[in-house]
Design an enzyme around this catalytic site. Structure first.
Site, PDB file in Angstrom:
ATOM      1  N   ARG A 195     -36.264 -46.664  16.700  1.00 30.98           N
ATOM      2  CA  ARG A 195     -35.814 -47.647  15.711  1.00 30.98           C
ATOM      3  C   ARG A 195     -34.288 -47.634  15.572  1.00 30.98           C
ATOM      4  NH1 ARG A 195     -32.531 -48.620  11.380  1.00 30.98           N
ATOM      5  NH2 ARG A 195     -33.033 -46.549  10.568  1.00 30.98           N
TER       6      ARG A 195
ATOM      7  N   CYS B 189     -24.681 -48.580  14.407  1.00 28.95           N
ATOM      8  CA  CYS B 189     -25.067 -49.489  13.324  1.00 28.95           C
ATOM      9  C   CYS B 189     -24.429 -50.852  13.556  1.00 28.95           C
ATOM     10  CB  CYS B 189     -24.618 -48.926  11.970  1.00 28.95           C
ATOM     11  SG  CYS B 189     -24.994 -50.021  10.592  1.00 28.95           S
TER      12      CYS B 189
END
Length: 284
Positions: A15, A239
Site C-alpha cells: 500500500r 508520499c
C-alpha cells in the site's frame, strides 16, 4: 543502550510503498507480492487503501486486494481515509483499518483538503463506527518531525493528534517521518516524550530514508522503548503529497540489521530476499 529481544515489523509495501508509483501495477502482480511477503513470517501486511481512485489511481483495486488477502488468511491492514472508505472496507470484510491525520496544518490541507480539526471530527465518527464492527484501529500521524511546507514541527502539534487518537481508543499509533528529514536526536526525544505522556499507548515508528538516516532513526526510537516499525519491501514508497520524500526504509535492511544485533523478528531472510527480488520485476 537498550536492545529488545524482539521487534515487530509491519510490512507496508503493497500500500504505502506502491501508492506513489506513476504506472499502475497489475493487480495480479500485487497479489503475487503479497503472497511472497506472507511466506516471510511477517505478521501484518498493509495491502490496500480505499481512497478514491482519482486521488491515488494505484489503489483502484482495493476491494480486489482485500478479498485476495482474506482468501489467503492474512492479517492485513487497509487505509480508510474517510467515512465512505471505511464503509467500503466494512463491506469487504476488512478487520484492521488505518486512518491518518497530519501534524502539519498545511500538509493536512494538501493531503486530504481538510483542517486538522475537521479531520479529527471525522475520525471520531469513523472510530465509533469501526468499534461497532469490532475492527482493529491504527492511527497514522503524518509529518511528526518536519514538513516541506511548514518546516520544523513542534511536539505540541504531534501531541494534539496523538491525544485525540488515544481519547478515542485507537489500538496503535504510527508516528511518521513522512518526508524523511528526522535525525536520531529528535526521534529519540520525541518518542521518549510520547511514551512518557501516553505510557499505555502502543506506538509504531514509520521512517522514510530520504537522507539515509532511517536505520539510525529506528535505533534511536528503540532506545525510547519503541518495538514496532513500519517497513517496505525493496524500499518502495514515497508520499504523493510530500515533495522530495523518497522511499520507506527497506524491510530487508531493517531485518538484516536487527538479526545482526541478535534481535528476533520472526522473518525469514531468504524468503524476504525472494520477495525483494520480485519487486525489481514488478515495473517491467
Amino acid at each position: 543502550m537498550y536492545f529488545p529481544k524482539q521487534i515487530e515489523l509491519i510490512e507496508v509495501g503493497p500500500r504505502d510503498g506502491l501508492q506513489n508509483e506513476p504506472t499502475f501495477v497489475a493487480t495480479e502482480k500485487k497479489q503475487i507480492l503479497v503472497k511472497l511477503l506472507a511466506t516471510t513470517g511477517v505478521k501484518r501486511i498493509e495491502t490496500a487503501s480505499f481512497v478514491h481512485p482519482k486521488a491515488v489511481p494505484q489503489m483502484a483495486d482495493a476491494a480486489e486486494m482485500a478479498r485476495f488477502s482474506l482468501g489467503q488468511g492474512l492479517s492485513f491492514l487497509t487505509l480508510t481515509p474517510n467515512q465512505k472508505a471505511l464503509e467500503l472496507a466494512i463491506q469487504n470484510n476488512v478487520t484492521q483499518i488505518a486512518v491518518f491525520v497530519g501534524a502539519s496544518e498545511t500538509f493536512n490541507q494538501k493531503n486530504i483538503r481538510r483542517t486538522i480539526d475537521e479531520s479529527l471530527v471525522e475520525c471520531a465518527e469513523m472510530f465509533a463506527r469501526a468499534k461497532e464492527e469490532k475492527l482493529f484501529i491504527r492511527g497514522y500521524v503524518s509529518m511528526c518531525f518536519s514538513c516541506p511546507y511548514e518546516g520544523a514541527i513542534a511536539y505540541e502539534q504531534v501531541e494534539k493528534v496523538v491525544r485525540y487518537f488515544v481519547q478515542h481508543g485507537v489500538d496503535e499509533i504510527s508516528i511518521g517521518d513522512t518526508n524523511g528529514q528526522a535525525n536520531p536526536k529528535i526521534v529519540y526525544e520525541r518518542f521518549k516524550k510520547l511514551t512518557e505522556d501516553f505510557p499505555q499507548t502502543v506506538f509504531v515508528g514509520h521512517f522514510h530514508d530520504t537522507n539515509g538516516l532511517a536505520l539510525a532513526n529506528i535505533l534511536a526510537a528503540m532506545q525510547a522503548g519503541i518495538e514496532k516499525f513500519d517497513t517496505s519491501i525493496g524500499g518502495l514508497g514515497g508520499c504523493p503529497f510530500s515533495p522530495g520524500a523518497t522511499g520507506n526504509v527497506a524491510t530487508e535492511k531493517v531485518v538484516s540489521m536487527l538479526h545482526q544485533m541478535g534481535i528476533e523478528t520472526g522473518i525469514d531472510e531468504q524468503c524476504l530476499g525472494q520477495a525483494s527480488a520480485y519487486v525489481q520485476t514488478m515495473f517491467l
